[in-house]
Design an enzyme around this catalytic site. Structure first.
Site, PDB file in Angstrom:
ATOM      1  N   ARG A 156       1.025  -1.373   0.026  1.00  0.00           N
ATOM      2  CA  ARG A 156       0.072   0.019  -0.279  1.00  0.00           C
ATOM      3  C   ARG A 156       0.901   1.390  -0.103  1.00  0.00           C
ATOM      4  O   ARG A 156       1.998   1.408   0.709  1.00  0.00           O
ATOM      5  CB  ARG A 156      -0.840   0.102   1.222  1.00  0.00           C
ATOM      6  CG  ARG A 156      -1.684  -1.307   1.471  1.00  0.00           C
ATOM      7  CD  ARG A 156      -2.207  -1.213   2.667  1.00  0.00           C
ATOM      8  NE  ARG A 156      -3.116  -2.564   3.075  1.00  0.00           N
ATOM      9  CZ  ARG A 156      -3.874  -2.761   4.137  1.00  0.00           C
ATOM     10  NH1 ARG A 156      -3.775  -1.695   5.076  1.00  0.00           N
ATOM     11  NH2 ARG A 156      -4.214  -3.718   4.387  1.00  0.00           N
ATOM     12  N   ASP A 184       0.345   5.268   0.739  1.00  0.00           N
ATOM     13  CA  ASP A 184      -0.520   6.326   1.179  1.00  0.00           C
ATOM     14  C   ASP A 184      -0.958   7.432   0.078  1.00  0.00           C
ATOM     15  O   ASP A 184      -0.448   7.502  -0.875  1.00  0.00           O
ATOM     16  CB  ASP A 184       0.114   6.896   2.532  1.00  0.00           C
ATOM     17  CG  ASP A 184       0.526   5.835   3.533  1.00  0.00           C
ATOM     18  OD1 ASP A 184      -0.333   4.884   3.580  1.00  0.00           O
ATOM     19  OD2 ASP A 184       1.501   6.137   4.318  1.00  0.00           O
ATOM     20  N   ARG A 216       8.641   8.196   6.136  1.00  0.00           N
ATOM     21  CA  ARG A 216       8.333   9.588   6.100  1.00  0.00           C
ATOM     22  C   ARG A 216       8.812  10.029   7.422  1.00  0.00           C
ATOM     23  O   ARG A 216       9.263  11.066   7.700  1.00  0.00           O
ATOM     24  CB  ARG A 216       6.920   9.858   5.791  1.00  0.00           C
ATOM     25  CG  ARG A 216       6.257   9.668   4.308  1.00  0.00           C
ATOM     26  CD  ARG A 216       5.041   9.911   4.241  1.00  0.00           C
ATOM     27  NE  ARG A 216       4.428  11.073   4.533  1.00  0.00           N
ATOM     28  CZ  ARG A 216       3.235  11.188   4.694  1.00  0.00           C
ATOM     29  NH1 ARG A 216       2.305  10.191   4.520  1.00  0.00           N
ATOM     30  NH2 ARG A 216       2.553  12.114   5.260  1.00  0.00           N
TER      31      ARG A 216
END
Length: 254
Positions: free
Chosen positions: A50, A52, A197
């Site tokens: 996945r 984001d 991140r």
């Protein structure tokens, strides 16, 4: 038949890769809608991972099982004809029935771009974090060395209710500096929610001397998200490649 699909996308206007009931603005949802139209029945695809909301991909991998055999080139052409202009399929090919894009993946390569110059990169603003300051690269590289290897990265996971293991292996964190920009390449066997991140935010804090090198090592011990750095914006992050061998190089094909 099982088909492997290589997908690239600009994630700016999407709510991430994974299909969601509350919105149609997902990459997986858009691809499934086109494939379902092509096949005349509901089709579901499996993604390697996945990404984001706002995160981009140069080579996301998916696979799909279709009831009838179709020419892979026809599937590719159909997808590219009907997908939005910010999603493209670069390759479709038949693979063994047991191939699974996520379960067979052994790692991923992500790139995070940081603009450090005084002048904004106007034409690249969707793909780069306009930090606007120049951090100490040597300190960032030393912090990256501390974070490389197999560790419990719970301090770098945004999901505070994570019940599964938060142990991951980062094979390398490569930092390169060019005029007005820092490029960080992360290669690992897997990454937690917002992990890259948060790692990036932490490295920047070290580079700006707002965080000590010793505190970086402590983060791996305390396993507390509140202690780690800020979460860098999604737009600077791009999935470069999904690996299907730990030793596979970035330049090799899947």
């Amino acid at each position: 038949m099982n088909y492997k699909i290589l997908v690239q996308y600009d994630g700016t206007r999407y709510e991430g890769w994974q299909r969601q009931e509350r919105t149609e603005s997902t990459i997986q949802g858009k691809i499934e809608a086109v494939l379902s139209k092509m096949c005349g029945e509901e089709v579901q695809i499996q993604g390697a991972g996945r990404t984001d909301a706002g995160v981009h991909a140069k080579e996301q991998v998916a696979n799909v099982h279709l009831k009838e055999q179709v020419d892979p080139q026809e599937v590719k052409q159909y997808l590219n004809r009907y997908l939005p202009e910010d999603i493209a399929v670069s390759e479709v090919r038949e693979v063994p029935e047991r191939f699974h894009s996520r379960l067979n993946a052994t790692g991923k390569i992500y790139v995070y771009r940081i603009a450090t110059g005084e002048v904004k990169k106007v034409f690249e603003r969707r793909y780069i974090y306009d930090f606007g300051e120049k951090p100490d690269m040597e300190l960032m590289c030393r912090a990256a060395e501390i974070l490389t290897g197999t560790h419990d990265f719970k301090s770098f996971c945004a999901n505070r209710r994570m019940k599964k293991s938060t142990v991951r292996t980062i094979y390398s964190i490569d930092l390169k500096e060019k005029e007005g920009e820092i490029v960080i390449t992360y290669t690992g066997n897997g990454f937690l929610h917002h992990m890259i991140r948060i790692l990036t935010g932490t490295l920047l804090e070290v580079g700006m001397k707002k965080r000590s090198l010793s505190s970086v090592a402590e983060l791996l011990e305390v396993r507390d998200r509140e202690k780690a750095g800020f979460t860098a914006p999604a737009k600077g992050l791009t999935l470069e490649k999904v690996l299907y061998s730990p030793l596979q190089k970035e330049s090799e094909t899947l």
